[in-house]
Design an enzyme around this catalytic site. Sequence first.
Site, PDB file in Angstrom:
ATOM      1  N   GLU A 126       0.911  -1.303   0.158  1.00 26.66           N
ATOM      2  CA  GLU A 126       0.105  -0.078   0.055  1.00 26.66           C
ATOM      3  C   GLU A 126       0.923   1.283  -0.131  1.00 26.66           C
ATOM      4  OE1 GLU A 126      -2.715   2.435   3.206  1.00 26.66           O
ATOM      5  OE2 GLU A 126      -2.609   0.313   3.384  1.00 26.66           O
ATOM      6  N   GLU A 163      -2.480  11.884   2.587  1.00 28.11           N
ATOM      7  CA  GLU A 163      -3.503  11.217   3.608  1.00 28.11           C
ATOM      8  C   GLU A 163      -3.219  12.152   4.786  1.00 28.11           C
ATOM      9  OE1 GLU A 163      -4.252   7.065   5.743  1.00 28.11           O
ATOM     10  OE2 GLU A 163      -2.127   7.392   5.268  1.00 28.11           O
TER      11      GLU A 163
END
Length: 318
Positions: free
Chosen positions: A137, A142
């Site tokens: 990932e 974010e």
Amino acid sequence: MKLSAPNGGLVLASLAGSVFAGATYIVSESIVGTDFYNHFDFEAIADPTHGRVNYVDQQTALDLNLTYATSNTFIMRADHTNALDPNGPGRDSVRIRTKNQYTTHVAVFDMPHMPQGCGTWPDVWESNESNWPNGGEVDIVEGVNDQGPNQSSLHTSAGCSIPASGVSQLGTTVSTNCDATVNNNMGCGVRSDDSNSFGPSFNDNGGGWYAIERTNNYISIWFWKRGASAPSDATSGASTIDTSNWGTPVAHFPNTQCDLATHFDANNIIINLTFCGDLAGNAYGSSGCPSSCDDYVNNNPSAFTDAYFQFRSINIYE
């Protein structure tokens, strides 16, 4: 980490991965406006990060005006009109995933706006959900609760880490163990050096461009804020790009302590907005936001008027 290459090969890979190199790529997908509906699937799934969210399917999102598009822009957002029953579903929102998967590639995101608000947890990332974390990932964009700057991270199976120092990048390494099964899935992360890279300050400045380059030698993330100097091939949607001309990335994850080829398989691009949950909820108490995270999300729909992504384009190069 299990590696089968001879020691000499590992040394050469380490030397190659510790310094950003760059390469030339050709556009394979140019996603603009209504193209998003053809290139992405809407994931109406239970939130794997346990957020106070209810992901809806494409038709529901269109019916509720949680997504809309013109010829040159795409919007996806959360509900900002309804108070929630604390015993009922979470706040309606959208989670989309590309139909295609990518290995070696570059993706450039022209993003004028990202979701903001207490309790929000927006994410632009790449993963293979059916093989997580073994397939890897990469979190490109974010953050939580409007707390910038942006942090880019890797989450993998055991045996993958990044150097604490000595990497050519603009950001600051804040964690080095990429193993998703330890440290509460913190992953290995790099915090941006740019205060305009996330949240309200990103939006107030008109957003900008994020880009990822993934190879077997390194994964790099760039950010260019709106109005600042940026490579023209990245910002214009050129048919070919040369990342060797893009300058030092904000985050650079070399293969010196991680065999990227075995820790990452073909990944989808995923974009989602959740609330509270494993990250935003746990960090809520130290964010300066009012009430508790779930109560705030339940009772303050108007606080999420600006909880939306706006994209002008996503260009994929391979």
